[in-house]
Design an enzyme around this catalytic site. Structure first.
Site, PDB file in Angstrom:
ATOM      1  N   GLU A  72     -14.510 -43.935   2.346  1.00  0.00           N
ATOM      2  CA  GLU A  72     -14.422 -43.472   0.968  1.00  0.00           C
ATOM      3  C   GLU A  72     -12.984 -42.971   0.803  1.00  0.00           C
ATOM      4  O   GLU A  72     -12.555 -42.128   1.583  1.00  0.00           O
ATOM      5  CB  GLU A  72     -15.354 -42.265   0.814  1.00  0.00           C
ATOM      6  CG  GLU A  72     -16.389 -42.382  -0.252  1.00  0.00           C
ATOM      7  CD  GLU A  72     -17.272 -41.146  -0.239  1.00  0.00           C
ATOM      8  OE1 GLU A  72     -17.169 -40.376  -1.191  1.00  0.00           O
ATOM      9  OE2 GLU A  72     -18.042 -40.947   0.728  1.00  0.00           O
ATOM     10  N   ARG A 310     -21.593 -39.797  16.130  1.00  0.00           N
ATOM     11  CA  ARG A 310     -20.242 -39.544  15.634  1.00  0.00           C
ATOM     12  C   ARG A 310     -19.463 -38.753  16.673  1.00  0.00           C
ATOM     13  O   ARG A 310     -20.043 -38.137  17.562  1.00  0.00           O
ATOM     14  CB  ARG A 310     -20.277 -38.810  14.294  1.00  0.00           C
ATOM     15  CG  ARG A 310     -20.863 -37.416  14.354  1.00  0.00           C
ATOM     16  CD  ARG A 310     -21.087 -36.834  12.970  1.00  0.00           C
ATOM     17  NE  ARG A 310     -19.852 -36.613  12.251  1.00  0.00           N
ATOM     18  CZ  ARG A 310     -19.534 -37.223  11.099  1.00  0.00           C
ATOM     19  NH1 ARG A 310     -20.370 -38.077  10.555  1.00  0.00           N
ATOM     20  NH2 ARG A 310     -18.410 -36.967  10.488  1.00  0.00           N
ATOM     21  N   LYS A 320     -13.599 -34.135   6.320  1.00  0.00           N
ATOM     22  CA  LYS A 320     -12.477 -34.268   5.390  1.00  0.00           C
ATOM     23  C   LYS A 320     -12.378 -33.057   4.484  1.00  0.00           C
ATOM     24  O   LYS A 320     -11.291 -32.588   4.178  1.00  0.00           O
ATOM     25  CB  LYS A 320     -12.674 -35.523   4.527  1.00  0.00           C
ATOM     26  CG  LYS A 320     -12.203 -36.789   5.194  1.00  0.00           C
ATOM     27  CD  LYS A 320     -12.302 -37.954   4.226  1.00  0.00           C
ATOM     28  CE  LYS A 320     -13.296 -38.972   4.710  1.00  0.00           C
ATOM     29  NZ  LYS A 320     -13.742 -39.925   3.712  1.00  0.00           N
TER      30      LYS A 320
HETATM   31  P1  ATP Z   1     -16.209 -36.901   6.303  1.00  0.00           P
HETATM   32  O1  ATP Z   1     -17.552 -36.298   6.543  1.00  0.00           O
HETATM   33  O2  ATP Z   1     -15.126 -36.339   7.141  1.00  0.00           O
HETATM   34  O3  ATP Z   1     -15.843 -36.997   4.852  1.00  0.00           O
HETATM   35  P2  ATP Z   1     -17.222 -39.513   6.162  1.00  0.00           P
HETATM   36  O4  ATP Z   1     -18.163 -40.028   7.156  1.00  0.00           O
HETATM   37  O5  ATP Z   1     -17.770 -39.115   4.859  1.00  0.00           O
HETATM   38  O6  ATP Z   1     -16.360 -38.378   6.828  1.00  0.00           O
HETATM   39  P3  ATP Z   1     -16.145 -41.987   5.328  1.00  0.00           P
HETATM   40  O7  ATP Z   1     -14.871 -42.247   4.655  1.00  0.00           O
HETATM   41  O8  ATP Z   1     -17.389 -42.190   4.578  1.00  0.00           O
HETATM   42  O9  ATP Z   1     -16.049 -40.511   5.876  1.00  0.00           O
HETATM   43  O10 ATP Z   1     -16.215 -42.706   6.738  1.00  0.00           O
HETATM   44  C1  ATP Z   1     -15.821 -44.031   7.001  1.00  0.00           C
HETATM   45  C2  ATP Z   1     -16.429 -44.437   8.316  1.00  0.00           C
HETATM   46  O11 ATP Z   1     -15.970 -43.595   9.375  1.00  0.00           O
HETATM   47  C3  ATP Z   1     -17.939 -44.340   8.292  1.00  0.00           C
HETATM   48  O12 ATP Z   1     -18.471 -45.586   8.716  1.00  0.00           O
HETATM   49  C4  ATP Z   1     -18.270 -43.251   9.259  1.00  0.00           C
HETATM   50  O13 ATP Z   1     -19.424 -43.574   9.970  1.00  0.00           O
HETATM   51  C5  ATP Z   1     -17.054 -43.191  10.177  1.00  0.00           C
HETATM   52  N1  ATP Z   1     -16.849 -41.827  10.668  1.00  0.00           N
HETATM   53  C6  ATP Z   1     -16.561 -40.734   9.939  1.00  0.00           C
HETATM   54  N2  ATP Z   1     -16.495 -39.634  10.725  1.00  0.00           N
HETATM   55  C7  ATP Z   1     -16.724 -40.047  11.987  1.00  0.00           C
HETATM   56  C8  ATP Z   1     -16.798 -39.394  13.274  1.00  0.00           C
HETATM   57  N3  ATP Z   1     -16.608 -38.079  13.415  1.00  0.00           N
HETATM   58  N4  ATP Z   1     -17.070 -40.150  14.366  1.00  0.00           N
HETATM   59  C9  ATP Z   1     -17.242 -41.474  14.239  1.00  0.00           C
HETATM   60  N5  ATP Z   1     -17.200 -42.148  13.083  1.00  0.00           N
HETATM   61  C10 ATP Z   1     -16.947 -41.461  11.957  1.00  0.00           C
HETATM   62 MG    MG Z   2     -18.767 -40.303   3.494  1.00  0.00          MG
END
Ligand code: ATP
Ligand code: MG
Length: 615
Positions: A72, A310, A320
């Site tokens: 995102e 994760r 984020k």
């Molecule tokens: P945040 O919670 O920090 O906003 P998010 O998961 O919402 O992270 P996205 O931009 O939706 O962020 O994530 C893109 C991809 O990165 C997703 O497929 C997610 O599974 C992966 N991802 C995000 N955080 C992690 C993590 N800590 N470990 C492994 N993969 C991750």
């Molecule tokens: Mg997300």
């Protein structure tokens, strides 16, 4: 194991033999088994994302698998995303597949171009390209909002087939009627509307005839399902918001759980890999794919979702939102502050793509949550830099050393002003066949040494400078310490020693006098002062935000100390982003932002030589 090779398959650009080099994991096993069974061998690919009819017109897909990374664009990527990037792009690379970069922008929040660009840069920097572009970085990433038309059509199909209905209950009623783990849900009074009534209402929603939040479109599945996600989840909501891509075309937007599987399917993704919190969504993912495939809207076989744990890294926050808080509250200097676990922060800290890839491989993928120790990440950087980072002398806490007999010893060469040329290898063990390169600098009457290299009364085992002891100035002469001058408060202002003639490193006389240690130093005549930023962990607590703790409270007040060091000429001439081993101190990088070659050296501590945390 044998991977079936369709006759038309082109060799992938950067394919590697997976089983030869990479440790296996459950995802690799799934992919290998799918390749063996030919699960996806019949798929077609029309060159762009699209529905069943679109792909039917395409060629058999030359990509053996398709994975995706779907961020995102609402913040900077962090080390957790790096794990996901290395995983998804790495699997595609290793199995002759393609990994898609897709911006998941179905939420009509303001998309920030700054974030979009930083995500593209991060993936490029990590060494990957997307959408089968084979190194053409101008290839446009996919964006989920391009699929709104299809998503709407899919929703109408569900309505017409009796698989979705418009619900006018209030949000509170819906919540109350959803039930909980111990209690089945209660059917909405609107659940038994006919497809025709639902279609009319859904179109009114689309046409802006109803208020935001007054009704939603729900999948009609099972209000008694033990999986609460299957109790008629909402799939479309009314939301009057201008979308960065589609403007005001839509006042209804799909819910993530509905949009995501469709995005995967339109892109012919084979293995849709996500984090564990989506495990409970998998039945809905499969339900939706089954409905849209049986309706002929999507190409068979549909993508499958797989979940992995994760990344949780000790002393690090990977959310984020919380990282944004650190930036906006000025706890750090920005998204690229070298203490930040963002990819831009890690990069500025001195991390390399190779170190992050090694880290991703080393931690592997698992099905259960755990914490990875921060030292594992640091170890990967050390391992990468060990063989490639140029060596250099830097004195971080300088005190002057005066060689009192210098003028006499070199009387014939100019006396006190004489400068002896010295060299040291750029790398102690250059790669096979590589030329041995040397650093050049001079030794004169005055040199800078570390303050801790002199002790008036040496503690037991101390081998460096104390009155009467002999040490070698690395690459120079053996010297004998004679004492030190102090100021009124007792601080050492100058360490004093005499140089022992004919003991220069690399000359026949070098072995004639025994030195108890060899110390690093920088000549006063050609040393350059440099700003060195000594970083430590940003948090004192190993799990700063676990259990809803206020992570701000565990910020390490000493996570940055700035010192003025004296560095040898080769370091002052570094280019921004160049990595070094400052001998005995650790690995440092010339700051990408503030370092100016030759005139204003600025270095960041990347990682110490040994794991010293907590010792
Ligand atoms: P945040 O919670 O920090 O906003 P998010 O998961 O919402 O992270 P996205 O931009 O939706 O962020 O994530 C893109 C991809 O990165 C997703 O497929 C997610 O599974 C992966 N991802 C995000 N955080 C992690 C993590 N800590 N470990 C492994 N993969 C991750
Ligand atoms: Mg997300």
């Amino acid at each position: 194991m044998s991977i079936p090779t369709p006759a038309n398959a082109k060799p992938a650009a950067k394919s590697a033999a997976p089983e030869a080099v990479k440790p296996s994991n459950f995802l690799r096993q799934i992919i290998e088994s799918d390749l063996e069974k030919g699960t996806y061998a019949q798929r077609r690919w029309a060159g762009t994302p699209g529905d069943a009819a679109h792909h039917a017109k395409g060629e058999p897909d030359t990509a053996k698998i398709r994975t995706r990374f779907p961020p995102e664009p609402n913040g900077y990527l962090h080390v957790g995303h790096a794990k996901s990037i290395c995983l998804n792009f790495g699997l595609a690379r290793d199995y002759g597949g393609v990994c898609h970069l897709r911006f998941d922008d179905t939420n009509p929040e303001k998309e920030d171009l700054e974030y979009v660009n930083s995500i593209v840069d991060a993936i490029k920097w990590l060494g990957f390209d997307w959408n089968g572009s084979q190194g053409d970085y101008s290839a446009a990433p996919y964006q989920a909002s391009d699929y709104f038309d299809f998503m709407y059509r899919a929703a109408e199909y569900l309505v017409e087939a009796g698989h979705a209905y418009v619900d006018e209950q209030t949000a509170e009623q819906m919540r109350a009627n959803r039930g909980d783990f111990g209690k089945p849900g209660i059917d909405s009074p609107f659940r038994s509307r006919t497809p025709a009534e639902n279609l009319a209402h859904f179109r009114e929603m689309r046409d802006g005839k109803h208020e935001d939040g007054s009704m939603v479109l729900r999948a009609k599945i099972d209000m008694a399902s033990p999986n609460i996600n299957m109790r008629d989840p909402a799939i479309y909501r009314i939301r009057r918001a201008t979308h960065h891509n589609t403007g005001d075309t839509w006042c209804i937007y799909p819910m993530y759980t509905f949009a995501h599987p469709i995005e995967d399917a339109l892109e012919q993704i084979t293995h849709s890999i996500c984090t564990l919190e989506f495990e409970d969504q998998r039945p809905f993912y499969d339900w939706l794919m089954d409905r849209l495939c049986e309706g002929g809207l999507l190409a068979n076989p549909a993508p499958k979702q797989y979940e992995f744990a994760r990344l949780n890294l000790t002393y690090v926050i990977t959310s984020k939102r919380k990282l944004a808080q650190l930036v906006y509250d000025h706890k750090v200097s920005g998204w690229d502050d070298p203490r930040m676990p963002t990819i831009v922060g890690l990069r500025r800290r001195g991390y390399t793509p190779a170190a992050l890839q090694l880290f991703a491989e080393r931690i592997g993928v698992t099905k259960s949550d755990s914490w990875i120790d921060y030292s594992t990440l640091e170890g990967c950087l050390r391992e990468d830099l060990e063989t490639v980072a140029h060596r250099g002398f830097a004195v971080l806490n300088p005190v002057k050393l005066v060689l009192t007999n210098w003028g006499e010893v070199f009387a014939a060469q100019g006396g006190d002003a004489y400068l002896e040329p010295c060299t040291q290898p750029v790398l102690p063990h250059p790669a096979d066949g590589a030329p041995v390169a040397e650093r050049h600098f001079t030794l004169g009457k005055e040199v800078w040494i570390e303050r801790e290299d002199y002790e008036e009364t040496p503690p037991k085992g101390y081998k460096r400078l104390y009155p009467g002891n002999k040490v070698r100035l690395k690459g120079g002469f053996v010297i004998e310490c004679t004492g030190a001058n102090r100021d009124a408060t007792g601080n050492v202002t100058e360490v004093l020693a005499t140089v022992i003639p004919d003991t220069k490193s690399g000359t026949p006389g070098s072995a004639t006098v025994k030195a108890s240690a060899a110390i690093s130093w920088v000549g006063v005549a050609n040393g350059v002062s440099a700003e060195v930023r000594m970083y430590d962990r940003l948090f004192l607590d190993a799990q700063p935000d676990a259990g809803g703790k206020d992570f701000i409270e565990s910020l390490n007040p000493n996570s940055l100390k700035v010192v003025t060091a004296i560095v040898e000429p080769s370091l002052a001439n570094a280019v921004p982003d160049q990595k070094f081993q400052f001998e005995r101190h650790g690995y440092f990088v010339a700051d990408r932002v503030d370092h100016v070659q030759g005139t204003k050296p600025v270095f960041n501590l990347a990682v110490g030589l040994k794991d010293s945390w907590g010792k």
